[in-house]
Write a protein that holds these residues in place. Structure first.
Motif, PDB file in Angstrom:
ATOM      1  N   ASP A   1       0.862  -1.187   0.000  1.00  0.00           N
ATOM      2  CA  ASP A   1       0.000   0.000   0.000  1.00  0.00           C
ATOM      3  C   ASP A   1       0.893   1.230   0.000  1.00  0.00           C
ATOM      4  O   ASP A   1       1.572   1.506   0.985  1.00  0.00           O
ATOM      5  CB  ASP A   1      -0.912  -0.007   1.228  1.00  0.00           C
TER       6      ASP A   1
ATOM      7  N   GLU B   1      -1.902  12.209   0.282  1.00  0.00           N
ATOM      8  CA  GLU B   1      -2.829  11.426   1.089  1.00  0.00           C
ATOM      9  C   GLU B   1      -2.486  11.422   2.571  1.00  0.00           C
ATOM     10  O   GLU B   1      -3.178  10.820   3.364  1.00  0.00           O
ATOM     11  CB  GLU B   1      -2.853   9.980   0.577  1.00  0.00           C
ATOM     12  N   THR B   2      -1.402  12.091   2.932  1.00  0.00           N
ATOM     13  CA  THR B   2      -0.961  12.037   4.320  1.00  0.00           C
ATOM     14  C   THR B   2      -1.469  13.193   5.157  1.00  0.00           C
ATOM     15  O   THR B   2      -1.208  13.253   6.353  1.00  0.00           O
ATOM     16  CB  THR B   2       0.589  12.019   4.373  1.00  0.00           C
TER      17      THR B   2
ATOM     18  N   LYS C   1       1.219   5.245  -0.215  1.00  0.00           N
ATOM     19  CA  LYS C   1       0.454   6.477   0.024  1.00  0.00           C
ATOM     20  C   LYS C   1       1.300   7.666  -0.402  1.00  0.00           C
ATOM     21  O   LYS C   1       2.439   7.818   0.046  1.00  0.00           O
ATOM     22  CB  LYS C   1       0.066   6.597   1.497  1.00  0.00           C
TER      23      LYS C   1
END
Length: 331
Positions: free
Chosen positions: A126, A132-133, A128
């Motif tokens: 996955d 997206e953080t 990120k």
């Protein structure tokens, strides 16, 4: 030098006789494997009947920090990538992906890539992106690797180093996904030929034994021509012809009932001479006859081969040996 150049030309000519078969080329580091790859690519390009891609031995890294955000959709030309990799200043020296980096196309192929990583490595990944953080500053992408339900990422870590073997697999898979998407309109009109140098680089014996069959299943429209030093890769490969280069000559082993025995002995002759002693005399006679049959098939037969065949016929041959003699004489 002329003999070496003839060897390279002969290997390329033999490969191009069959557009359906996959090939594995084995040989020592200075045997001419790489030169044979380049020569065959050059001859393929002259025919203009195939889409051709090339993955060099140094194209095995995947740098997470270069992934970028998921909104990026960069475009690359596979012909330009191949041409750059074949250049004297780049071939087997520099990791390239055109004028950019392969990580920039990760998001375009994420779904299929994750499926392939799960099927091959048994890992769930996955990735990120920084977007997206929910952080106000730009930070590198993060990756979580899950195996058997256990996460290998650390809470709060900005990054997790991807193991070399996994990087190598990800890189090859992503390269192939990129090429497939680039030529999807030609899948029915042209042959797709993919050349890969040192396919097993950075992979364990287990993964080396599986990688060839795996990519062949995943990309069944492609014809693969690869080089390797991996015995495990060679012995477990299916539906393939192996070309062994040694002492400015080449031998072939084709898929069939005796593939495992023939491939083992060919590998032993090239890399581990002492291992040849483990084969029985019947095995050795069988192998010698198959070498002679190969030489008849690939057009390299000469007077020395006639003498060798006469010597073998004077032995107490078994039925399957006599069958091979008939095949040689009838060819």
């Amino acid at each position: 030098m002329r003999k070496f150049q003839k060897l390279i030309a002969d290997v390329g000519e033999f490969i191009l006789k069959d557009y359906e078969t996959n090939f594995i080329i084995i040989g020592e580091n200075t045997s001419g494997k790489s030169e044979a790859i380049l020569k065959t690519i050059e001859e393929c390009l002259k025919m203009d009947s195939s889409d051709i891609y090339f993955i060099d031995s140094v194209n095995r890294s995947f740098h997470l920090e270069l992934v970028g955000d998921s909104s990026e959709r960069k475009q690359y030309n596979y012909n330009e990538i191949r041409k750059m990799r074949m250049g004297k200043q780049v071939f087997n020296k520099r990791d390239t992906f055109g004028t950019g980096n392969i990580e920039s196309i990760y998001w375009m192929h994420e779904k299929r890539l994750k499926e392939m990583i799960l099927d091959f490595f048994g890992l769930v990944i996955d990735v990120k992106s920084a977007m997206e953080t929910d952080t106000p500053i730009a930070i590198p992408p993060k990756i979580e690797i899950i195996k058997a339900g256990k996460s290998f990422s650390e809470e709060g870590a900005l990054n997790l180093n991807i193991p070399n073997g996994m990087q190598a697999g990800m890189r090859i898979f992503l390269e192939l996904l990129f090429f497939e998407s680039s030529i999807k309109e030609n899948l029915e009109e042209k042959k797709q030929i993919v050349f890969i140098e040192e396919l097993d680089s950075f992979l364990s014996e287990n993964y080396s034994s599986r990688i060839f069959n795996f990519i062949n299943e995943q990309f069944s429209n492609f014809k693969f021509i690869v080089t390797t030093h991996s015995r495990d890769l060679v012995l477990h490969a299916e539906n393939v012809t192996v070309i062994g280069i040694k002492d400015e000559e080449f031998e072939i082993v084709e898929s069939g009932d005796n593939y495992m025995l023939d491939a083992q002995e060919l590998f032993a002759e090239i890399f581990h001479k002492e291992q040849v002693d483990f084969f029985t005399n019947d095995d050795k006679v069988d192998r010698q006859l198959r070498i002679l049959l190969n030489r008849k098939i690939n057009g390299s037969w000469d007077m020395n081969d006639n003498e060798e065949l006469l010597k073998l016929k004077n032995n107490n041959l078994l039925p399957h040996h006599k069958f091979l003699v008939d095949e040689i004489e009838d060819w």
